[in-house]
Structures are given as structure tokens and as C-alpha cells.
Design a protein around this motif. Sequence first.
Motif, PDB file in Angstrom:
ATOM      1  N   LEU A  66       0.783  -1.231   0.000  1.00 45.47           N
ATOM      2  CA  LEU A  66       0.000   0.000   0.000  1.00 45.47           C
ATOM      3  C   LEU A  66       0.817   1.285   0.000  1.00 45.47           C
ATOM      4  O   LEU A  66       0.393   2.276  -0.534  1.00 45.47           O
ATOM      5  CB  LEU A  66      -0.969   0.006   1.184  1.00 45.47           C
ATOM      6  CG  LEU A  66      -2.025  -1.089   1.163  1.00 45.47           C
ATOM      7  CD1 LEU A  66      -2.916  -0.980   2.385  1.00 45.47           C
ATOM      8  CD2 LEU A  66      -2.855  -1.007  -0.104  1.00 45.47           C
ATOM      9  N   LYS A  67       1.964   1.311   0.610  1.00 47.39           N
ATOM     10  CA  LYS A  67       2.721   2.558   0.713  1.00 47.39           C
ATOM     11  C   LYS A  67       4.064   2.485   0.008  1.00 47.39           C
ATOM     12  O   LYS A  67       5.025   3.131   0.416  1.00 47.39           O
ATOM     13  CB  LYS A  67       2.913   2.932   2.181  1.00 47.39           C
ATOM     14  CG  LYS A  67       1.610   3.232   2.889  1.00 47.39           C
ATOM     15  CD  LYS A  67       1.859   3.687   4.294  1.00 47.39           C
ATOM     16  CE  LYS A  67       0.540   4.027   4.968  1.00 47.39           C
ATOM     17  NZ  LYS A  67       0.740   4.499   6.337  1.00 47.39           N
ATOM     18  N   ALA A  68       4.137   1.723  -1.072  1.00 53.52           N
ATOM     19  CA  ALA A  68       5.407   1.518  -1.773  1.00 53.52           C
ATOM     20  C   ALA A  68       5.994   2.839  -2.274  1.00 53.52           C
ATOM     21  O   ALA A  68       7.188   3.100  -2.077  1.00 53.52           O
ATOM     22  CB  ALA A  68       5.219   0.547  -2.936  1.00 53.52           C
ATOM     23  N   MET A  69       5.199   3.664  -2.906  1.00 51.64           N
ATOM     24  CA  MET A  69       5.719   4.938  -3.438  1.00 51.64           C
ATOM     25  C   MET A  69       6.140   5.871  -2.312  1.00 51.64           C
ATOM     26  O   MET A  69       7.172   6.532  -2.392  1.00 51.64           O
ATOM     27  CB  MET A  69       4.679   5.624  -4.322  1.00 51.64           C
ATOM     28  CG  MET A  69       4.479   4.940  -5.643  1.00 51.64           C
ATOM     29  SD  MET A  69       3.372   5.866  -6.720  1.00 51.64           S
ATOM     30  CE  MET A  69       4.331   7.340  -6.994  1.00 51.64           C
ATOM     31  N   LEU A  70       5.356   5.934  -1.261  1.00 51.44           N
ATOM     32  CA  LEU A  70       5.680   6.801  -0.134  1.00 51.44           C
ATOM     33  C   LEU A  70       6.985   6.349   0.521  1.00 51.44           C
ATOM     34  O   LEU A  70       7.883   7.162   0.751  1.00 51.44           O
ATOM     35  CB  LEU A  70       4.540   6.791   0.884  1.00 51.44           C
ATOM     36  CG  LEU A  70       4.715   7.701   2.093  1.00 51.44           C
ATOM     37  CD1 LEU A  70       4.787   9.159   1.665  1.00 51.44           C
ATOM     38  CD2 LEU A  70       3.570   7.490   3.070  1.00 51.44           C
ATOM     39  N   ARG A  71       7.100   5.063   0.777  1.00 51.52           N
ATOM     40  CA  ARG A  71       8.337   4.553   1.384  1.00 51.52           C
ATOM     41  C   ARG A  71       9.527   4.767   0.459  1.00 51.52           C
ATOM     42  O   ARG A  71      10.612   5.135   0.896  1.00 51.52           O
ATOM     43  CB  ARG A  71       8.187   3.077   1.720  1.00 51.52           C
ATOM     44  CG  ARG A  71       7.332   2.851   2.933  1.00 51.52           C
ATOM     45  CD  ARG A  71       7.420   1.402   3.414  1.00 51.52           C
ATOM     46  NE  ARG A  71       6.714   1.280   4.658  1.00 51.52           N
ATOM     47  CZ  ARG A  71       5.537   0.694   4.799  1.00 51.52           C
ATOM     48  NH1 ARG A  71       4.935   0.170   3.758  1.00 51.52           N
ATOM     49  NH2 ARG A  71       4.958   0.634   5.975  1.00 51.52           N
TER      50      ARG A  71
ATOM     51  N   PRO B 102      15.627   6.068   8.497  1.00 56.81           N
ATOM     52  CA  PRO B 102      16.331   4.819   8.822  1.00 56.81           C
ATOM     53  C   PRO B 102      15.492   3.606   8.405  1.00 56.81           C
ATOM     54  O   PRO B 102      14.263   3.649   8.425  1.00 56.81           O
ATOM     55  CB  PRO B 102      16.478   4.864  10.341  1.00 56.81           C
ATOM     56  CG  PRO B 102      16.036   6.200  10.781  1.00 56.81           C
ATOM     57  CD  PRO B 102      15.302   6.853   9.668  1.00 56.81           C
ATOM     58  N   PRO B 103      16.159   2.509   8.055  1.00 52.25           N
ATOM     59  CA  PRO B 103      15.439   1.301   7.623  1.00 52.25           C
ATOM     60  C   PRO B 103      14.417   0.796   8.641  1.00 52.25           C
ATOM     61  O   PRO B 103      13.364   0.297   8.263  1.00 52.25           O
ATOM     62  CB  PRO B 103      16.555   0.268   7.419  1.00 52.25           C
ATOM     63  CG  PRO B 103      17.789   1.065   7.225  1.00 52.25           C
ATOM     64  CD  PRO B 103      17.603   2.354   7.985  1.00 52.25           C
ATOM     65  N   GLU B 104      14.727   0.931   9.939  1.00 45.71           N
ATOM     66  CA  GLU B 104      13.773   0.429  10.945  1.00 45.71           C
ATOM     67  C   GLU B 104      12.458   1.212  10.938  1.00 45.71           C
ATOM     68  O   GLU B 104      11.409   0.701  11.322  1.00 45.71           O
ATOM     69  CB  GLU B 104      14.385   0.405  12.352  1.00 45.71           C
ATOM     70  CG  GLU B 104      14.856   1.751  12.858  1.00 45.71           C
ATOM     71  CD  GLU B 104      16.318   2.066  12.525  1.00 45.71           C
ATOM     72  OE1 GLU B 104      16.838   3.025  13.110  1.00 45.71           O
ATOM     73  OE2 GLU B 104      16.918   1.371  11.681  1.00 45.71           O
ATOM     74  N   ILE B 105      12.495   2.445  10.497  1.00 42.32           N
ATOM     75  CA  ILE B 105      11.266   3.236  10.362  1.00 42.32           C
ATOM     76  C   ILE B 105      10.532   2.832   9.087  1.00 42.32           C
ATOM     77  O   ILE B 105       9.310   2.627   9.089  1.00 42.32           O
ATOM     78  CB  ILE B 105      11.566   4.753  10.349  1.00 42.32           C
ATOM     79  CG1 ILE B 105      12.240   5.189  11.644  1.00 42.32           C
ATOM     80  CG2 ILE B 105      10.309   5.565  10.058  1.00 42.32           C
ATOM     81  CD1 ILE B 105      11.375   5.058  12.875  1.00 42.32           C
ATOM     82  N   LEU B 106      11.261   2.701   7.990  1.00 42.50           N
ATOM     83  CA  LEU B 106      10.642   2.339   6.716  1.00 42.50           C
ATOM     84  C   LEU B 106      10.006   0.952   6.737  1.00 42.50           C
ATOM     85  O   LEU B 106       8.996   0.721   6.085  1.00 42.50           O
ATOM     86  CB  LEU B 106      11.680   2.410   5.595  1.00 42.50           C
ATOM     87  CG  LEU B 106      12.129   3.818   5.211  1.00 42.50           C
ATOM     88  CD1 LEU B 106      13.314   3.757   4.280  1.00 42.50           C
ATOM     89  CD2 LEU B 106      10.985   4.588   4.586  1.00 42.50           C
ATOM     90  N   ALA B 107      10.580   0.030   7.491  1.00 43.82           N
ATOM     91  CA  ALA B 107      10.086  -1.353   7.520  1.00 43.82           C
ATOM     92  C   ALA B 107       9.149  -1.617   8.687  1.00 43.82           C
ATOM     93  O   ALA B 107       8.775  -2.756   8.935  1.00 43.82           O
ATOM     94  CB  ALA B 107      11.285  -2.304   7.585  1.00 43.82           C
ATOM     95  N   ARG B 108       8.746  -0.608   9.376  1.00 39.99           N
ATOM     96  CA  ARG B 108       7.923  -0.762  10.561  1.00 39.99           C
ATOM     97  C   ARG B 108       6.570  -1.407  10.234  1.00 39.99           C
ATOM     98  O   ARG B 108       5.903  -1.028   9.270  1.00 39.99           O
ATOM     99  CB  ARG B 108       7.692   0.631  11.148  1.00 39.99           C
ATOM    100  CG  ARG B 108       7.257   0.624  12.549  1.00 39.99           C
ATOM    101  CD  ARG B 108       7.239   2.027  13.088  1.00 39.99           C
ATOM    102  NE  ARG B 108       6.292   2.021  14.183  1.00 39.99           N
ATOM    103  CZ  ARG B 108       5.892   3.077  14.817  1.00 39.99           C
ATOM    104  NH1 ARG B 108       6.345   4.261  14.486  1.00 39.99           N
ATOM    105  NH2 ARG B 108       5.042   2.984  15.795  1.00 39.99           N
TER     106      ARG B 108
END
Length: 134
Positions: free
Chosen positions: A37-42, A50-56
Amino acid sequence: RMSMAHGIESRVPFVDVPVIELAAKIPGHIKYPGGELKAMLRGSFLNGLPPEILARTDKQGFPTPFPEWMSGELAAWVNDVFSTQAARSRPYYDAKQILNDIGAEQSFARRLWGLLCLELWQRRFIDRVWRFEG
């Protein structure tokens, strides 16, 4: 302001006409590759967060215990809402199927709640019906 005035956490950060118009033009397979759902936003924040925020994955929206609510008086009212001629004539959902599915949703499911909100919004702002009696 209205949500905060009533103690509701609500954010609408991208409510800007040019942003909405652009998003409406992007095909679904690009916006949601593989159903993400949020591929473009991420993707747009890959170099800034940081990756830990993006993969939350622990975030959750505002849950409603709608199935539990439907075990009481609310069930008859929701049934009445989707039984009206107006609701049965909507082109974007099948009211008969919704009525058949009442009671089948799991705890905190959003489908029926979302459809109910859509129908009430339709009545209020499109049909100009001010009372929600069903």
C-alpha cells in the motif's frame, strides 16, 4: 482542528489538490506493486529515513470493535441503513451482499464499518438527507 477538539488522533498530511490529482493519475500497479500500500511513499523516503522506520509493521489505524457493536442494537440499525432503496441502488457496493455478510466480520475488521461510513456520507453530502434513521 475538529479531530483534536474531540480527542481524536487524525492526520491528513497530503490533502492538497495537486498532490491528489497527481496520485489519481498514477496507475494502481505502480502505486501498489505486489499489493504494497505505501510503496511509493516509502520509496520516496529511502534516503531520508532509517530502515527500521521504513520497515515498521507495528502501526495500527483507529480500530473499531464493530463486530462487537453489531451484536446489540446497532445490528438492526445497520440493517435498516443498507435496506433502504437508496442504499440498494448505489453503484459502488452491493447492499444485498452487505446484509448477507453482517455478523461475519472478525474483530476490528474495517470493511463493514467503512461501507457504513460511506453510505452515511453519501446520504448527508450527496443525497442531502440530514437524518440517519435507516
